[in-house]
Write a protein that holds these residues in place. Structure first.
Motif, short mmCIF file in Angstrom:
data_model
loop_
_atom_site.label_atom_id
_atom_site.label_comp_id
_atom_site.label_asym_id
_atom_site.label_seq_id
_atom_site.Cartn_x
_atom_site.Cartn_y
_atom_site.Cartn_z
N THR A 18 6.01 6.84 -14.33
CA THR A 18 5.37 6.86 -12.93
C THR A 18 6.44 8.05 -12.56
N THR A 19 7.39 8.80 -13.01
CA THR A 19 8.04 9.47 -12.83
C THR A 19 7.38 11.28 -13.05
N LEU A 20 6.73 10.91 -13.60
CA LEU A 20 5.88 11.98 -14.76
C LEU A 20 4.90 12.09 -13.96
N TRP A 21 4.06 11.05 -13.78
CA TRP A 21 3.27 11.06 -12.37
C TRP A 21 3.31 11.65 -11.28
N GLN A 22 4.38 10.83 -9.95
CA GLN A 22 5.01 11.83 -9.37
C GLN A 22 5.80 13.15 -9.41
N GLY A 23 5.86 13.85 -9.99
CA GLY A 23 6.75 14.67 -10.30
C GLY A 23 5.45 16.02 -10.60
N SER A 24 4.03 15.68 -11.56
CA SER A 24 2.87 16.58 -11.87
C SER A 24 2.45 16.15 -10.40
N TRP A 25 2.41 15.62 -9.57
CA TRP A 25 1.68 15.44 -7.98
C TRP A 25 2.47 16.22 -7.13
N ILE A 26 3.45 16.35 -6.84
CA ILE A 26 4.48 16.82 -5.95
C ILE A 26 4.59 18.65 -6.62
N ALA A 27 4.55 18.82 -7.43
CA ALA A 27 4.21 19.99 -7.91
C ALA A 27 2.96 20.75 -7.96
N VAL A 60 0.47 -1.19 -0.12
CA VAL A 60 0.17 0.24 0.33
C VAL A 60 1.05 1.09 0.21
N ARG A 61 1.64 1.21 0.44
CA ARG A 61 3.12 2.00 1.14
C ARG A 61 2.95 2.08 -0.61
N GLU A 62 3.83 1.56 -1.01
CA GLU A 62 4.37 2.17 -2.75
C GLU A 62 3.40 2.19 -3.55
N HIS A 63 2.36 1.50 -3.32
CA HIS A 63 1.35 2.37 -4.02
C HIS A 63 0.63 3.70 -3.41
N TRP A 64 1.18 4.32 -3.31
CA TRP A 64 1.04 6.08 -2.10
C TRP A 64 2.37 6.58 -2.80
N LYS A 65 3.29 5.75 -2.56
CA LYS A 65 4.76 6.18 -3.06
C LYS A 65 4.43 6.80 -4.65
N ARG A 66 3.79 6.37 -5.49
CA ARG A 66 3.37 5.70 -6.77
C ARG A 66 2.62 6.81 -7.72
N GLY A 67 1.71 7.35 -6.02
CA GLY A 67 0.61 8.17 -7.27
C GLY A 67 -0.67 7.51 -6.76
N GLY A 68 -0.67 6.21 -6.71
CA GLY A 68 -1.88 5.61 -6.92
C GLY A 68 -2.18 4.93 -8.24
N LEU A 69 -0.39 4.81 -9.00
CA LEU A 69 -0.18 4.14 -9.68
C LEU A 69 -0.79 2.81 -10.07
N PRO A 70 -0.36 2.00 -10.62
CA PRO A 70 -0.49 0.09 -10.39
C PRO A 70 0.59 0.15 -10.95
N GLU A 71 1.55 -1.08 -10.66
CA GLU A 71 2.76 -1.32 -10.96
C GLU A 71 3.44 -1.30 -12.55
N GLY A 72 3.85 -0.80 -12.92
CA GLY A 72 4.31 -0.63 -14.34
C GLY A 72 4.61 -2.29 -14.57
N VAL A 73 4.65 -2.64 -15.94
CA VAL A 73 5.46 -3.89 -15.98
C VAL A 73 6.09 -4.16 -16.90
N THR A 74 6.59 -2.81 -17.99
CA THR A 74 7.21 -2.53 -19.36
C THR A 74 8.27 -1.59 -19.07
N ASN A 75 9.22 -1.44 -20.15
CA ASN A 75 10.56 -0.83 -20.35
C ASN A 75 10.12 0.94 -20.39
N GLN A 76 8.52 1.61 -19.94
CA GLN A 76 8.34 2.57 -20.31
C GLN A 76 7.83 2.95 -18.44
N SER A 77 8.22 1.98 -17.83
CA SER A 77 6.81 2.49 -16.48
C SER A 77 7.64 3.58 -15.81
N ASP A 78 9.07 3.02 -15.15
CA ASP A 78 9.78 4.16 -14.69
C ASP A 78 9.43 5.91 -15.09
N ARG A 79 9.92 6.07 -16.39
CA ARG A 79 9.21 7.77 -17.30
C ARG A 79 7.97 7.79 -16.47
#
Ligand code: CU
Length: 264
Positions: A34-43, A13-32
């Motif tokens: 997720t980071t964009l999503w988290q950055g948008s939330w922080i801003a 659950v903590r990881e889920h919140w850290k990802r800003g509610g996104l599910p865990e990604g399973v592709t080579n694009q997941s990190d990119r």
């Protein structure tokens, strides 16, 4: 904060919140993504804190006090403040836009060197999957959602076509979806990096059985993938289903327009 505290015991659950509610990604694009999503939330939260702070400050320091009888001094046309609150949002939108454009360019890039090619055909109300390289196919119905097999760690090129109306190919675990539009070919490339079975659905309201347009994506080892393709061949599902068919070949389990089609 209370929700975070209450869920503190569960790592998932903590990881889920850290990802800003996104599910865990399973592709080579997941990190990119997720980071964009988290950055948008922080801003957005930083902007929120400033705005909420200003509102609270105005409420507390400019509240009506006992003995206040007259209206406070009324002011307007404060040019510096007006310039400030025009320029600041413009800067914020520009920053969001720049990061989004940067990541979208990377995510949507087509290198053309994928070894696996899949043609996804959207239809009311299910999906057909053409395995282009092996010339076998899978065909789904609302009652029997199809499963798309993909080999792990192999770049896949998806070609999306529709047989009737606009659908949207969405695998939440890919953190990605793309419209499936009649008369148009949409493409994307992705490399699945984790094995498992993941849910997929249509993300464009396309008619009465839209909510039944489900499918599964099974990311497996290369051997399992090859075995599955052999199985499809054994089952006689060889060749390719045309990317676009006439109305007569549509899934008609519960077609409300059946009457009007017959009339036409
Ligand atoms: Cu649909």
């Amino acid at each position: 904060v209370a929700m975070l505290g209450a869920s503190g015991c569960s790592v998932a659950v903590r990881e889920h919140w850290k990802r800003g509610g996104l599910p865990e990604g399973v592709t080579n694009q997941s990190d990119r993504i997720t980071t964009l999503w988290q950055g948008s939330w922080i801003a957005a939260l930083l902007v929120g804190i400033v705005v909420w702070g200003l509102i609270l400050w105005a409420c507390v320091f400019f509240r009506r006090r006992r003995g206040d009888t007259s209206m406070p001094r009324q002011v307007r046309y404060n040019v510096p403040i007006e310039v400030l609150y025009t320029v600041v949002p413009l800067v914020m939108v520009a920053v969001f836009f720049a990061f989004t454009a940067r990541d979208e360019t990377k995510i949507m890039a087509l290198d053309g060197d994928a070894k696996v090619h899949i043609n996804v055909v959207g239809k009311r109300w299910s999906w057909d999957f053409n395995y282009t390289d092996a010339s076998v196919y899978e065909s789904g119905t609302p009652a029997q959602p199809p499963t798309l097999y993909l080999p792990v760690d192999q770049k896949v090129e998806f070609t999306l076509t529709s047989r009737d109306v606009i659908h949207s190919f969405w695998v939440p675990a890919f953190l990605f979806k793309m419209d499936v539009i009649p008369g148009r070919v949409n493409r994307f490339e992705v490399t699945p990096e984790k094995t498992g079975t993941f849910a997929g659905r249509c993300a464009e309201l396309c008619g009465v059985d839209h909510s039944r347009m489900l499918f599964n994506v099974k990311i497996v080892s290369q051997e399992e993938y090859d075995a599955h393709l052999a199985q499809l061949r054994l089952a006689g599902q060889t060749g390719q289903l045309p990317a676009e068919l006439g109305p007569s070949r549509q899934v008609t389990e519960s077609t409300p327009e059946a009457g009007s089609e017959a009339g036409a």
